[in-house]
Design a protein around this motif. Structure first.
Motif: not given
Ligand SMILES: *Cc1c(COP(=O)(O)O)cnc(C)c1O
Length: 440
Positions: A131-140, A167-171
Motif C-alpha cells: 500500500n505505497p500510497l500510505d506514507l506511514e507504510n514507508w516511514r515505519r 516519497l522524495a520529501d520523506l526520503a
C-alpha cells in the motif's frame, strides 16, 4: 533556455571537427591515441580531459549522455548497455553489503529478481512496501541502515502510480536519496527531478529509442543530494578515494560525487559498456521522442477508452481514464499523457486471453514495450510466471489480464485488430459451448 523539442534534436551534438559531419559519428574504437609520453600521463591523471579507453568513456556515449541530462534536468548522465545495467550499477553506486533498500511494490520483474536474488547475495536487503500510497507504510519500514528509497514512475502493467513528491520529501526528511525508474514516462511525460528525485534510471531499450532495434540504459543524477552532509553514512564518497590521502569524491566532485563514483568505480569496473553503435541508435531515437510520445499517449487513451466500453472487458488499468483510482496522481505527474503501456482484464479468464493473443494480427506477441509497433503479452504465463499465486493475486496479475504496449500506428487499425479478436471470441465461446454440450 530552449524547449524540449529543440533540445531532443540539438543537445550534446556539435558538428564533428575533422570533416564537419553534422551527425555525431559512431566512434567504434576500443581506445584513443596518446600524442606522446606526457600526454598519456596527463590523460591518466585526468589533467587532460580526453578519452582513454571505451570502457571508461567514448565520444558516442558522451553525445547521448549530454542530451539525456539536458532533457531530464540533471547534472550528468552515464550510458550503459541495458536497463538492467542502469538499475544494478546506478543502485550499487549507493548501496553496499549491510545496507537496506526500501522499494515500491510494483516494479519491473527483472528489477524485482535483481533485488531478490542478486542484491541478496551481495548482502543488500531489499524490502517492498505494501500500500505505497500510505506514507506511514514507508516511514515505519525506514531503519538505521536504510540507504535509499526506490519506486517506478509508471509501474507496468497496472499503472498503480505512487506519490513521487511525497516519497522524495520523506526520503530527504531521513537524509536519504530517492531513486526512480522513469522508463515508461520518459522526460517528455515526466521529469522526476522536478518532484525531488535524486537519481533517475532508465531502460533506453524502450521509449527512449522507440525503434526497438537496440538495448541501452541510463543513470542520471539531479546533483541536489548532499552526499557529504554532517553524519553522512555514504563514506565511499566522503573518505579518501584511495585511502592514501587522495581527495574524497565529495571533495573532488561536489554535487556530482555520486555520479562520478558510479561512473569511475562501478560502471568502469563492472563493465556494462554499451556499443558505440547502440549509443548512436539511441541518439537517433531521441530526436523524435516528443513526436512519438504525443502519438503513443493519444493512441493509448483512445484504445483504453474503447476497451472500457467493451462487454468482454472487465477492467482497464490506465491512469489516464477517469475511472482509474490513480487519475488524480496522473493529472499531477503526467499532464501530457498517462503513458502507453497498460493492462486490461478479460471476463473470460485465461481462455479468452489465449484466444485474443492468438487472434491479433497487427499487435506483435512480445515481451518488449515502448516500441513504435503495438505489442501484446499475457503476464501471468510469461513475465510474472515466477511469482507465487498469492503474490500474483496481490499484484493484480489475473488470468484474464493482458498487457498492451500501444504503438504509433493508426489507432483505428489497432481497434479493428482487437475488435476482430473480440468478435471471434464470442464465436469461440459459442463453439466451445456447443462442443461441451455435444459431450454431455
Ligand atoms: C525493460 C525495463 C527494464 C530493464 O531494461 P532492459 O533494457 O531490458 O535491461 C527496467 N525497468 C523497466 C521499467 C523496464 O521496462
Amino acid at each position: 533556455m530552449t524547449g524540449f523539442d529543440t533540445d531532443q534534436v540539438h543537445a550534446g551534438a556539435e558538428p564533428e571537427g575533422a570533416y564537419g559531419s553534422r551527425i555525431t559519428p559512431i566512434y567504434l574504437s576500443a581506445g584513443f591515441v596518446f600524442d606522446d609520453f606526457d600526454h598519456a600521463e596527463a590523460r591518466f591523471a585526468g589533467t587532460d580531459p580526453g578519452y582513454v579507453y571505451s570502457r571508461n568513456s567514448n565520444p558516442s556515449f558522451v553525445a547521448v549522455e549530454e542530451r539525456l541530462a539536458a532533457l531530464e534536468g540533471g547534472i550528468g548522465a552515464i550510458l550503459v548497455a541495458s536497463g538492467q545495467a542502469a538499475l544494478s550499477s546506478g543502485l550499487l553506486g549507493v548501496l553496499k553489503a549491510g545496507d537496506h533498500l526500501l522499494s515500491g511494490p510494483s516494479i519491473y520483474e527483472g528489477t524485482r529478481s535483481l533485488f531478490r536474488q542478486n542484491f541478496a547475495r551481495f548482502g543488500i536487503e531489499v524490502e517492498f512496501v505494501e500500500n505505497p500510497l500510505d506514507l506511514e507504510n514507508w516511514r515505519r519500514k525506514i531503519r538505521p541502515n536504510t540507504r535509499l528509497l526506490f519506486a517506478e514512475t509508471i509501474p507496468n502493467p497496472k499503472n498503480d502510480l505512487v506519490d513521487l513528491e511525497a516519497l522524495a520529501d520523506l526520503a530527504h526528511e531521513h537524509g536519504l536519496p530517492f531513486a526512480v525508474d522513469n522508463t515508461l514516462a520518459t522526460p517528455y511525460l515526466l521529469r522526476p527531478i522536478d518532484f525531488g528525485a535524486d537519481i533517475v534510471l532508465y531502460s533506453a531499450s524502450k521509449l527512449l529509442t522507440g525503434h526497438g532495434a537496440s538495448l541501452g540504459g541510463v543513470i542520471i543524477d539531479a546533483g541536489r543530494f548532499d552526499w557529504g552532509a554532517p553524519g553522512s553514512p555514504f563514506d565511499h564518497l566522503t573518505t579518501s578515494a584511495n585511502g592514501r590521502g587522495a581527495p574524497s569524491y565529495v571533495e573532488k566532485y561536489g554535487a556530482a560525487a555520486q555520479l562520478e563514483f558510479t561512473r569511475e568505480v562501478v560502471v568502469s569496473r563492472l563493465g556494462p559498456t554499451p556499443s558505440p553503435f547502440n549509443a548512436f541508435l539511441l541518439q537517433q531515437g531521441l530526436e523524435t521522442l516528443s513526436l512519438r510520445l504525443r502519438q503513443h499517449v493519444a493512441n493509448a487513451l483512445t484504445l483504453a477508452t474503447w476497451l472500457e466500453s467493451r462487454p468482454e472487458v472487465e477492467s482497464v488499468d490506465y491512469s489516464g481514464l477517469e475511472s482509474s483510482p490513480y487519475r488524480e496522481l496522473s493529472r499531477k505527474y503526467l499532464p501530457r499523457g498517462a503513458g502507453s503501456v497498460f493492462a486490461f482484464t478479460l471476463r473470460g479468464g485465461v481462455d479468452a486471453a489465449r484466444h485474443v493473443v492468438d487472434s491479433v494480427d497487427l499487435f506483435s506477441r512480445m515481451t518488449h514495450i515502448g516500441d513504435v509497433r503495438s505489442l501484446i503479452l499475457h503476464p501471468a504465463t510469461t513475465t510474472h510466471r515466477a511469482l507465487a499465486q498469492e503474490e500474483r493475486d496481490r499484484a493484480g496479475i489475473r488470468d484474464g489480464l493482458l498487457r498492451l504496449s500501444v504503438g504509433t500506428e493508426d489507432v483505428a487499425d489497432l481497434i479493428a485488430d482487437l475488435e476482430q479478436a473480440f468478435d471471434s471470441l464470442g464465436a469461440a465461446d459459442a463453439s466451445a459451448r456447443v462442443a461441451a454440450g455435444a459431450h454431455s
